[in-house]
Scaffold this active site. Structure first.
Site, short mmCIF file in Angstrom:
data_model
loop_
_atom_site.label_atom_id
_atom_site.label_comp_id
_atom_site.label_asym_id
_atom_site.label_seq_id
_atom_site.Cartn_x
_atom_site.Cartn_y
_atom_site.Cartn_z
N ASP A 14 0.86 -1.19 0.07
CA ASP A 14 -0.05 0.07 -0.02
C ASP A 14 0.68 1.39 -0.09
O ASP A 14 0.74 2.07 -0.87
CB ASP A 14 -0.90 -0.02 1.11
CG ASP A 14 -1.99 -0.97 1.23
OD1 ASP A 14 -2.62 -1.40 -0.08
OD2 ASP A 14 -2.71 -1.15 2.03
N ARG A 94 -0.78 5.12 16.94
CA ARG A 94 -0.87 6.07 16.09
C ARG A 94 -0.65 7.44 16.44
O ARG A 94 -0.14 8.08 15.66
CB ARG A 94 -2.52 5.96 15.49
CG ARG A 94 -2.84 4.49 14.91
CD ARG A 94 -1.81 3.88 14.12
NE ARG A 94 -2.29 2.56 13.25
CZ ARG A 94 -1.44 2.08 12.42
NH1 ARG A 94 -0.21 2.29 12.57
NH2 ARG A 94 -1.87 0.87 12.00
N ASP A 123 -7.88 3.61 12.39
CA ASP A 123 -6.70 4.24 12.15
C ASP A 123 -6.66 5.62 11.60
O ASP A 123 -5.78 6.39 11.97
CB ASP A 123 -5.45 3.29 11.56
CG ASP A 123 -5.47 2.07 12.45
OD1 ASP A 123 -5.42 2.33 13.66
OD2 ASP A 123 -5.20 0.85 12.04
N SER A 174 -4.88 -8.94 7.83
CA SER A 174 -4.26 -7.68 7.82
C SER A 174 -3.54 -7.64 9.18
O SER A 174 -4.62 -7.80 10.25
CB SER A 174 -5.21 -6.57 7.81
OG SER A 174 -4.93 -5.32 8.33
N1 ARG Z 1 -9.15 -2.87 15.62
C1 ARG Z 1 -7.87 -2.51 16.01
C2 ARG Z 1 -7.67 -0.93 16.20
O1 ARG Z 1 -8.75 -0.35 15.52
C3 ARG Z 1 -6.62 -2.99 15.29
C4 ARG Z 1 -6.43 -2.35 13.99
C5 ARG Z 1 -5.26 -3.13 13.41
N2 ARG Z 1 -4.75 -2.21 12.06
C6 ARG Z 1 -4.37 -3.00 11.11
N3 ARG Z 1 -3.90 -2.28 10.06
N4 ARG Z 1 -4.51 -4.19 11.04
O2 ARG Z 1 -7.16 -0.48 16.95
#
Ligand code: ARG
Length: 417
Positions: A14, A94, A123, A174
């Site tokens: 990506d 983040r 995110d 992912s």
């Molecule tokens: N659901 C979790 C969160 O929002 C994990 C996100 C994981 N991110 C990813 N790009 N796989 O914090």
């Protein structure tokens, strides 16, 4: 001179495509910034790839110490757990990444930052909102959210332009990881009835195959922060890395949940956080011993608020500062050592001690040596029960009132067909 953007670059498909896309479609010079929060990766290769694809500059920054000291441990001290099962590893990473993007944007005279998030997750919210808080003047570009190309389309798009994207085999999952934990979603996990396959785990041994003999570890805390393992003082990064190893071997820290994303959908998520869960349980055991009852009650009532705030991308807010100030104050006397037993997927406190303990053997014991004043208990109960007794006499047991009854256990049970 072209305008500049700082892109959070992971080295994956990506963000590799994003380097070229930002140039071609948006006319930016791209500074690729790769941030190490403990996600094991060959950082040199990532850096080189960014330059090959056409970044004007590729930077690698180590954020591990900042991450542990200013994000992970404060969340630990707050006891932040999202919806009972998620210790927020991705979510606390983040805001730090956003902060480092903004810092580099200032150093490089960039007018924008960019990240590789899609339009469906939390995110993107965390990156965007954190950036707006830190640098309202910067533009935010999210190539994947904008071009909406699938994995296959991106590979084709890159191929047509000779962009050397990573040739790793497509994983159906992912994942995201940093020192505090590993998040896994998508693929077959999208069926919430399917048990997670063993292959998705990278940090934890299956509790079925983990050692039969438990391991004990003594975790030292100073003002709520972990400072030592088995009496060896170490920096937070080493401590978390070591504990990830030890607790991971015993299968600790796996959770499987359906979670509420901020953007309104439920999603099935798997997490591995061996060190984080071990520290969380240890910290809780030490607080039980060093905080008073009302302190524990009020602090616990704020945990959910704190977790939501982190989850929802509101790290850089005054509300967070206020809560953090309270939490920090509560940690003044959370100093001591907790003995944790690691065994078959569980990290359990089996011993605790503190120079500031509120637990007193002399008061608690049923043996001789008891210093508790039993007559005082009698007097206390007379006063404590006084209003209860008065109300019973005057009202509940008064003539004409129905006496207390336990009732019929089946009453109120509406049976379903
Ligand atoms: N659901 C979790 C969160 O929002 C994990 C996100 C994981 N991110 C990813 N790009 N796989 O914090």
């Amino acid at each position: 001179m072209a305008k500049k953007v700082v892109l959070a670059y992971s080295g994956g498909l990506d963000t590799s495509v994003a380097i070229r896309w930002l140039q071609e479609e948006r006319g930016y010079d791209v500074v690729a910034l790769t941030i190490d929060l403990g996600n094991e990766k060959d950082l040199r290769t990532v850096e080189e790839r960014a330059m090959q694809i056409g970044a004007v500059k590729a930077l690698v920054r180590d954020g591990k110490q900042l991450f542990v000291d200013f994000f992970a441990f404060p969340a630990l001290m707050a006891g932040a757990v999202y919806e009972g099962s998620y210790l927020l590893a991705t979510a606390i990473g983040r805001p730090l990444i956003a902060k480092m993007l903004v810092d580099v944007a200032r150093e490089e005279g960039a007018t924008a930052i960019a990240h590789g998030c899609t339009g469906k997750g939390n995110d993107q919210v965390r990156f965007d909102v954190s950036t707006k808080a830190l640098a309202p003047d910067l533009e935010i570009v999210a190539p994947v959210r904008e071009h909406r190309m699938s994995r296959e389309e991106q590979i084709e798009w890159a191929g047509a332009r000779g962009v050397p994207v990573p040739a790793t085999k497509a994983s159906p999952y992912s994942t995201d990881e940093n020192l505090w934990g590993r998040s896994i979603e998508a693929g077959m996990l999208e069926d919430p009835w399917e048990a997670p396959p063993e292959e998705i785990y990278a940090w934890t041994t299956s509790p079925r195959r983990s050692p039969d003999t438990p391991r004990e570890v003594e975790i030292g805390f100073l003002h709520g922060r972990p400072i030592s393992l088995d009496d060896h003082e170490m920096d937070g990064v080493t401590l978390v890395q070591t504990l990830n190893q030890w607790a991971g071997e015993h299968g600790i820290g796996r959770t499987d949940m359906v979670e509420d994303r901020l953007i309104g959908i439920k999603s099935r998520e798997i997490y591995e956080a061996p060190a984080a869960w071990t520290l969380h349980n240890a910290h809780e055991a030490l607080e039980q011993m060093t905080l008073s009852k009302p302190q524990l009650r009020v602090k616990n009532s704020l945990r959910q608020e704190y977790a939501d705030l982190i989850y929802n991308g509101l790290w850089f807010t005054a509300h967070h500062q206020d809560l953090a100030a309270y939490v920090q104050s509560t940690q003044r006397f959370v100093t001591g050592t907790v003995r944790m037993r690691l065994h078959k997927g569980q990290a359990v406190a089996v011993g605790r001690k503190s120079p500031r303990s509120l637990y007193s053997y002399a008061l608690a014991t049923y043996d001789r040596g008891d210093q508790y004043d039993h007559n005082a208990a009698l007097g206390f109960i007379n006063i404590w029960g006084l209003p209860v007794q008065q109300q019973a006499r005057q009202q509940l047991l008064a003539e004409g009132e129905a006496p207390f009854q336990l009732g019929n256990p089946d009453e109120g049970n509406t049976k379903e067909a």
